[in-house]
Write an enzyme that holds these catalytic residues in place. Structure first.
Site, PDB file in Angstrom:
ATOM      1  N   LYS A  15       0.821  -1.214   0.000  1.00  0.00           N
ATOM      2  CA  LYS A  15       0.000   0.000   0.000  1.00  0.00           C
ATOM      3  C   LYS A  15       0.859   1.269   0.000  1.00  0.00           C
ATOM      4  CE  LYS A  15      -2.141  -0.963   3.896  1.00  0.00           C
ATOM      5  NZ  LYS A  15      -1.626  -2.280   4.285  1.00  0.00           N
ATOM      6  N   ARG A  88      -9.618   1.018   8.842  1.00  0.00           N
ATOM      7  CA  ARG A  88      -9.308  -0.375   9.140  1.00  0.00           C
ATOM      8  C   ARG A  88     -10.446  -1.076   9.870  1.00  0.00           C
ATOM      9  NH1 ARG A  88      -3.322   0.447   9.164  1.00  0.00           N
ATOM     10  NH2 ARG A  88      -2.250  -1.533   9.398  1.00  0.00           N
ATOM     11  N   ARG A 127      11.348  -6.352   4.984  1.00  0.00           N
ATOM     12  CA  ARG A 127      11.231  -4.927   5.309  1.00  0.00           C
ATOM     13  C   ARG A 127      11.745  -4.666   6.724  1.00  0.00           C
ATOM     14  NH1 ARG A 127       5.386  -2.191   4.736  1.00  0.00           N
ATOM     15  NH2 ARG A 127       5.042  -2.942   6.848  1.00  0.00           N
ATOM     16  N   ARG A 133      11.735  -1.430  11.361  1.00  0.00           N
ATOM     17  CA  ARG A 133      10.438  -1.373  12.047  1.00  0.00           C
ATOM     18  C   ARG A 133      10.289  -2.582  12.947  1.00  0.00           C
ATOM     19  NH1 ARG A 133       5.220   0.032   8.408  1.00  0.00           N
ATOM     20  NH2 ARG A 133       4.257  -1.183  10.071  1.00  0.00           N
ATOM     21  N   ARG A 145      -0.942  -9.142  13.246  1.00  0.00           N
ATOM     22  CA  ARG A 145      -1.438  -8.069  12.357  1.00  0.00           C
ATOM     23  C   ARG A 145      -2.295  -8.660  11.237  1.00  0.00           C
ATOM     24  NH1 ARG A 145       4.098  -5.850  11.005  1.00  0.00           N
ATOM     25  NH2 ARG A 145       3.145  -4.281   9.659  1.00  0.00           N
TER      26      ARG A 145
HETATM   27  P1  AMP Z   1       0.714   0.319   9.193  1.00  0.00           P
HETATM   28  O1  AMP Z   1       1.966   1.096   8.975  1.00  0.00           O
HETATM   29  O2  AMP Z   1      -0.452   0.863   8.413  1.00  0.00           O
HETATM   30  O3  AMP Z   1       0.921  -1.164   8.972  1.00  0.00           O
HETATM   31  O4  AMP Z   1       0.313   0.501  10.722  1.00  0.00           O
HETATM   32  C1  AMP Z   1       1.170   0.101  11.784  1.00  0.00           C
HETATM   33  C2  AMP Z   1       0.375  -0.044  13.071  1.00  0.00           C
HETATM   34  O5  AMP Z   1      -0.246   1.210  13.410  1.00  0.00           O
HETATM   35  C3  AMP Z   1      -0.769  -1.034  13.003  1.00  0.00           C
HETATM   36  O6  AMP Z   1      -0.345  -2.357  13.262  1.00  0.00           O
HETATM   37  C4  AMP Z   1      -1.697  -0.500  14.099  1.00  0.00           C
HETATM   38  O7  AMP Z   1      -1.210  -0.802  15.386  1.00  0.00           O
HETATM   39  C5  AMP Z   1      -1.565   1.004  13.927  1.00  0.00           C
HETATM   40  N1  AMP Z   1      -2.542   1.560  12.954  1.00  0.00           N
HETATM   41  C6  AMP Z   1      -2.261   2.173  11.753  1.00  0.00           C
HETATM   42  N2  AMP Z   1      -3.387   2.570  11.133  1.00  0.00           N
HETATM   43  C7  AMP Z   1      -4.417   2.210  11.940  1.00  0.00           C
HETATM   44  C8  AMP Z   1      -5.835   2.332  11.845  1.00  0.00           C
HETATM   45  N3  AMP Z   1      -6.430   2.905  10.785  1.00  0.00           N
HETATM   46  N4  AMP Z   1      -6.584   1.833  12.877  1.00  0.00           N
HETATM   47  C9  AMP Z   1      -6.014   1.271  13.945  1.00  0.00           C
HETATM   48  N5  AMP Z   1      -4.673   1.089  14.095  1.00  0.00           N
HETATM   49  C10 AMP Z   1      -3.870   1.575  13.109  1.00  0.00           C
END
Ligand code: AMP
Length: 191
Positions: A15, A88, A127, A133, A145
């Site tokens: 994404k 989400r 990654r 990360r 996740r």
């Molecule tokens: P991402 O970089 O989008 O994979 O997000 C990393 C982490 O941030 C996720 O595993 C969640 O803990 C949190 N997170 C990011 N976006 C959201 C969202 N829209 N709703 C809830 N948690 C989020």
């Protein structure tokens, strides 16, 4: 008409990569709640400290927090948005619809990148080595996740299908091939 796209997909689906290409080539503004939350952690805000443990477990932070972040960012305006990692949950999708309505706009479509689980795990571990990360370095957190995605986020496919806005996109191939599939779909909508 303003174009507002949601990029959906499990962690590791690509994404972020595709969103930044859409920023470069289409002038859309990328809104990534994951990036916003990581920035809040790094700058040590009270909210950043509150969400750190939740993110490290691979769970979702509360709807209230992420909706607040998006609300603030939408208020700054923009020509068209690409939502990456948001919404989400169904509650987030409903809140987004209401917020966009207040700005006299709406979601154009949801494009969902489809990638098999084994490929996701391979990409995320890679990654993790490159980006550092923490949530990409532990297989248990990655698995959590993906479970969260399947339980809480995948149902959004139905939410946007009901509005005739959902499109599945094959997320395996080169970055350019996948980008081509995305733009072909986007170009079906009037600019
Ligand atoms: P991402 O970089 O989008 O994979 O997000 C990393 C982490 O941030 C996720 O595993 C969640 O803990 C949190 N997170 C990011 N976006 C959201 C969202 N829209 N709703 C809830 N948690 C989020």
């Amino acid at each position: 008409m303003t174009i507002n796209i949601i990029l959906l997909g499990p962690p590791g689906a690509g994404k972020g990569t595709q969103a930044s290409k859409l920023v470069d080539e289409r002038g859309l503004v990328q809104l990534s709640t994951g990036d916003m939350l990581r920035a809040a952690r790094t700058s040590g805000t009270e909210m950043g400290q509150r969400v750190a443990a939740v993110m490290d477990r691979g769970e979702l932070v509360t709807d209230e927090i992420v909706i607040g972040l998006i609300r603030e960012r939408l208020a700054e305006g923009g020509k068209g948005f690409i939502f990456d990692g948001f919404p989400r949950t169904t509650a987030q999708a409903e809140a987004l619809d209401a917020l966009l309505k207040r700005h006299n706009t709406a979601i154009t479509c949801m494009l969902a990148l489809e990638v098999p689980d084994e490929e996701l795990i391979r990409r995320l571990l890679n990654r993790g080595k490159e980006s550092g990360r923490a949530d990409d370095q532990d297989e248990k957190v990655i698995a959590k996740r993906i479970v969260e995605y399947n339980a809480k986020t995948a149902p959004l496919k139905q939410y946007y299908s009901q509005q005739q806005k959902f499109h599945g996109i094959q997320g395996v191939g080169t970055i350019d091939e996948i980008f081509q599939s995305l733009t072909t779909q986007i170009d079906q909508y009037p600019a």
